[in-house]
Design a protein around this motif. Structure first.
Motif, PDB file in Angstrom:
ATOM      1  N   GLU A 223       0.819  -1.212   0.000  1.00  0.00           N
ATOM      2  CA  GLU A 223       0.000   0.000   0.000  1.00  0.00           C
ATOM      3  C   GLU A 223       0.855   1.264   0.000  1.00  0.00           C
ATOM      4  O   GLU A 223       0.593   2.209  -0.751  1.00  0.00           O
ATOM      5  N   ARG A 224       1.903   1.279   0.837  1.00  0.00           N
ATOM      6  CA  ARG A 224       2.734   2.477   0.949  1.00  0.00           C
ATOM      7  C   ARG A 224       3.490   2.760  -0.347  1.00  0.00           C
ATOM      8  O   ARG A 224       3.532   3.901  -0.822  1.00  0.00           O
ATOM      9  N   ILE A 225       4.115   1.729  -0.916  1.00  0.00           N
ATOM     10  CA  ILE A 225       4.913   1.934  -2.135  1.00  0.00           C
ATOM     11  C   ILE A 225       4.024   2.346  -3.305  1.00  0.00           C
ATOM     12  O   ILE A 225       4.370   3.243  -4.081  1.00  0.00           O
ATOM     13  N   ALA A 226       2.878   1.715  -3.440  1.00  0.00           N
ATOM     14  CA  ALA A 226       1.949   2.087  -4.518  1.00  0.00           C
ATOM     15  C   ALA A 226       1.483   3.525  -4.363  1.00  0.00           C
ATOM     16  O   ALA A 226       1.342   4.266  -5.345  1.00  0.00           O
ATOM     17  N   ASN A 227       1.289   3.953  -3.123  1.00  0.00           N
ATOM     18  CA  ASN A 227       0.824   5.309  -2.858  1.00  0.00           C
ATOM     19  C   ASN A 227       1.920   6.337  -3.130  1.00  0.00           C
ATOM     20  O   ASN A 227       1.673   7.365  -3.788  1.00  0.00           O
ATOM     21  N   VAL A 228       3.138   6.080  -2.661  1.00  0.00           N
ATOM     22  CA  VAL A 228       4.234   7.036  -2.823  1.00  0.00           C
ATOM     23  C   VAL A 228       4.664   7.150  -4.276  1.00  0.00           C
ATOM     24  O   VAL A 228       4.900   8.250  -4.788  1.00  0.00           O
ATOM     25  N   TYR A 229       4.774   6.011  -4.970  1.00  0.00           N
ATOM     26  CA  TYR A 229       5.242   6.024  -6.350  1.00  0.00           C
ATOM     27  C   TYR A 229       4.104   6.188  -7.365  1.00  0.00           C
ATOM     28  O   TYR A 229       4.363   6.301  -8.565  1.00  0.00           O
ATOM     29  N   GLN A 230       2.879   6.189  -6.866  1.00  0.00           N
ATOM     30  CA  GLN A 230       1.709   6.378  -7.733  1.00  0.00           C
ATOM     31  C   GLN A 230       1.677   5.357  -8.870  1.00  0.00           C
ATOM     32  O   GLN A 230       1.442   5.683 -10.037  1.00  0.00           O
ATOM     33  N   TYR A 231       1.948   4.105  -8.492  1.00  0.00           N
ATOM     34  CA  TYR A 231       1.932   3.030  -9.487  1.00  0.00           C
ATOM     35  C   TYR A 231       1.673   1.721  -8.753  1.00  0.00           C
ATOM     36  O   TYR A 231       2.241   1.490  -7.674  1.00  0.00           O
ATOM     37  N   PRO A 232       0.831   0.855  -9.322  1.00  0.00           N
ATOM     38  CA  PRO A 232       0.501  -0.399  -8.619  1.00  0.00           C
ATOM     39  C   PRO A 232       1.707  -1.324  -8.501  1.00  0.00           C
ATOM     40  O   PRO A 232       2.583  -1.352  -9.368  1.00  0.00           O
ATOM     41  N   CYS A 233       1.745  -2.080  -7.420  1.00  0.00           N
ATOM     42  CA  CYS A 233       2.853  -3.007  -7.216  1.00  0.00           C
ATOM     43  C   CYS A 233       2.369  -4.227  -6.453  1.00  0.00           C
ATOM     44  O   CYS A 233       1.288  -4.235  -5.862  1.00  0.00           O
ATOM     45  N   THR A 234       3.189  -5.255  -6.490  1.00  0.00           N
ATOM     46  CA  THR A 234       2.937  -6.485  -5.747  1.00  0.00           C
ATOM     47  C   THR A 234       4.126  -6.758  -4.856  1.00  0.00           C
ATOM     48  O   THR A 234       5.275  -6.551  -5.253  1.00  0.00           O
ATOM     49  N   LEU A 235       3.875  -7.206  -3.662  1.00  0.00           N
ATOM     50  CA  LEU A 235       4.938  -7.490  -2.705  1.00  0.00           C
ATOM     51  C   LEU A 235       5.105  -8.993  -2.547  1.00  0.00           C
ATOM     52  O   LEU A 235       4.139  -9.727  -2.373  1.00  0.00           O
TER      53      LEU A 235
ATOM     54  N   PHE B 143       6.597  -4.132  -9.806  1.00  0.00           N
ATOM     55  CA  PHE B 143       5.708  -3.079 -10.310  1.00  0.00           C
ATOM     56  C   PHE B 143       4.939  -3.575 -11.516  1.00  0.00           C
ATOM     57  O   PHE B 143       5.420  -4.356 -12.316  1.00  0.00           O
ATOM     58  N   GLY B 144       3.706  -3.055 -11.631  1.00  0.00           N
ATOM     59  CA  GLY B 144       2.896  -3.412 -12.791  1.00  0.00           C
ATOM     60  C   GLY B 144       1.723  -4.305 -12.430  1.00  0.00           C
ATOM     61  O   GLY B 144       1.563  -4.755 -11.328  1.00  0.00           O
TER      62      GLY B 144
END
Length: 257
Positions: free
Chosen positions: A231-243, A256-257
């Motif tokens: 949630e944090r990384i997607a919010n800061v970088y403004q791009y969806p990601c999977t952990l 990312f993606g």
């Protein structure tokens, strides 16, 4: 080792850094991460006293940074900048020797040249001595200046600090990891490193803590597993990601993606 409280920096009526609090310990490798324009390089330049920042306090090894002699401070702290001059009219080994300038007045001693040779070997640049600087590749120049910075801090002083702004630029995968191992070797000797990195996965693999910046502020400063949440990384970088997790180290991996 390094304590900064309420550091701020304004340029053209715009705050580029706000409310920065840092407490860096000896032996730590800190990766500064965040999107473009987050303030990563500005923060590093402020810590290096290259900018007219404001701060409630700035302590380095339990002393106010202002109390350090300007001629002696380079023996305690060094900074690698992401932008290097493309034209330097010096021999290749003389560029690395620039890192030894704080130690001699007129002529370098034998020990200075020995340190130059040591760090050219460590950065695998010793074979470049017969080349012209302007004809080197971007990666070769990068490694040469990394050698210069570490040659500067090659001394018996305890608790040294190196500031590295995107040191992995232009490096191939092999030299990226070799450079990070050199930085880790440095911090393992009770020194500290603050390193601006773009690759979150590399940062998570090598850093003791991540300093995630966004809009000139610290979003979070903690261990990689606590910083790198989906949630944090997607919010800061403004791009969806999977952990996910690294299969060997179990450190977090961002896709990312």
């Amino acid at each position: 080792m390094l304590q900064i409280h309420q550091l701020q920096y304004k340029a053209k009526q715009r705050w580029l850094l706000q409310n920065i609090d840092l407490d860096i310990k000896s032996g730590e490798l800190i990766a500064i991460v965040g999107p473009n324009g987050a303030g990563k390089s500005t923060l590093l330049s402020s810590i290096a006293n290259e900018l007219n920042y404001e701060a409630a306090s700035y302590q380095f090894k339990n002393e106010a940074i202002s109390s350090y002699c300007k001629k002696k401070l380079p023996q305690h702290r060094a900074k690698f900048s992401q932008h290097q001059s493309s034209e330097i009219q010096l021999k290749i080994d003389e560029i690395v020797l620039m890192g030894r300038y704080p130690y001699f007045t007129n002529e370098p001693e034998k020990s200075d040249w020995e340190i130059v040779n040591l760090w050219m070997q460590k950065t695998q640049t010793n074979h470049l001595t017969d080349r012209d600087y302007e004809h080197l590749s971007g990666g070769e120049k990068q490694r040469l200046h990394i050698a210069r910075i570490f040659a500067q801090l090659e001394n018996d002083i305890e608790q040294k600090l190196v500031l590295l702004d995107e040191p992995l630029n232009n490096l191939d995968v092999s030299h990226q990891f070799k450079t990070l191992h050199l930085i880790k070797e440095f911090t393992n000797k009770n020194n500290a490193a603050l390193v601006v990195l773009h690759d979150l996965n590399i940062a998570a693999q090598f850093a003791d803590r991540l300093l995630l910046m966004n809009n000139g502020k610290i979003e979070i400063f903690d261990k990689p597993e606590n910083v790198l949440t989906q949630e944090r990384i997607a919010n800061v970088y403004q791009y969806p990601c999977t952990l996910t997790k690294h299969p060997i180290t179990e450190q977090p991996i961002i896709l990312f993606g």
